[in-house]
Design an enzyme around this catalytic site. Structure first.
Site, PDB file in Angstrom:
ATOM      1  N   GLU A 173     -50.649   7.088  27.480  1.00  0.00           N
ATOM      2  CA  GLU A 173     -49.579   6.547  27.698  1.00  0.00           C
ATOM      3  C   GLU A 173     -49.393   5.219  27.825  1.00  0.00           C
ATOM      4  O   GLU A 173     -50.008   3.818  26.612  1.00  0.00           O
ATOM      5  CB  GLU A 173     -48.338   7.414  27.722  1.00  0.00           C
ATOM      6  CG  GLU A 173     -46.953   6.910  27.620  1.00  0.00           C
ATOM      7  CD  GLU A 173     -46.931   7.570  25.684  1.00  0.00           C
ATOM      8  OE1 GLU A 173     -47.265   6.379  24.434  1.00  0.00           O
ATOM      9  OE2 GLU A 173     -47.653   8.055  25.671  1.00  0.00           O
ATOM     10  N   GLU A 203     -50.654  -1.252  22.399  1.00  0.00           N
ATOM     11  CA  GLU A 203     -49.698  -2.184  21.244  1.00  0.00           C
ATOM     12  C   GLU A 203     -48.647  -3.502  21.278  1.00  0.00           C
ATOM     13  O   GLU A 203     -47.987  -4.334  20.536  1.00  0.00           O
ATOM     14  CB  GLU A 203     -47.959  -1.026  20.668  1.00  0.00           C
ATOM     15  CG  GLU A 203     -48.780   0.545  20.449  1.00  0.00           C
ATOM     16  CD  GLU A 203     -47.811   1.888  20.918  1.00  0.00           C
ATOM     17  OE1 GLU A 203     -46.786   1.558  20.721  1.00  0.00           O
ATOM     18  OE2 GLU A 203     -48.153   2.160  19.946  1.00  0.00           O
TER      19      GLU A 203
END
Length: 116
Positions: free
Chosen positions: A65, A72
Site C-alpha cells: 500500500e 501514485e
C-alpha cells in the site's frame, strides 16, 4: 539522506507512515483489517507460527500500500494529466496491493480452518 544519523533517517520513515495514515484511506483500512486479523488470532489462541505468518503478510500488505501510494504521488506530481503509461503504472501498483491482500485472506482462512 546518506551519512545522516540513524535517528534522522528514522524520523523520515515515521513521517512517511504518518503521511500514509493522514492521506490514504486504503492504508487506514488495511491497518484496521490487520488489527482485526491479529485480534482473531488472539481469540483463537493461535500458536506463534500463525502470529509470525500474520505479522509478515500484514506487513507485506501495508508495504504494498505504501509503494502504491508513493507511485501514485510521484506520477501525479510529474504528470498530472491523464496518460496511458501513468495509468498502467498506477494500475500495476494497485494490482500489487490486491495480490498481497489476496495472500493475507488465504493465510487468514487457513488459520481459521486449522481451528475448525
Amino acid at each position: 539522506m546518506k551519512g545522516r544519523p540513524f535517528y534522522q533517517r528514522l524520523r523520515h520513515a515515521t513521517d512517511g507512515i504518518q503521511e500514509l495514515w493522514r492521506n490514504e484511506q486504503s492504508f487506514r483500512i488495511q491497518v484496521l483489517l490487520g488489527a482485526g486479523a491479529l485480534l482473531a488470532a488472539g481469540l483463537l489462541r493461535a500458536p506463534a507460527i500463525w502470529w509470525a505468518m500474520l505479522v509478515i503478510i500484514i506487513g507485506l500488505v501495508l508495504f504494498a500500500e505504501a509503494v502504491n501510494s508513493t507511485i501514485e504521488a510521484i506520477a501525479d506530481a510529474l504528470h498530472p494529466d491523464p496518460h496511458p503509461s501513468i495509468k498502467a503504472a498506477k494500475d500495476m501498483a494497485a494490482g500489487g496491493v490486491l495480490l498481497a491482500s489476496i495472500a493475507v485472506i488465504v493465510v487468514g482462512l487457513c488459520l481459521i480452518f486449522s481451528f475448525v
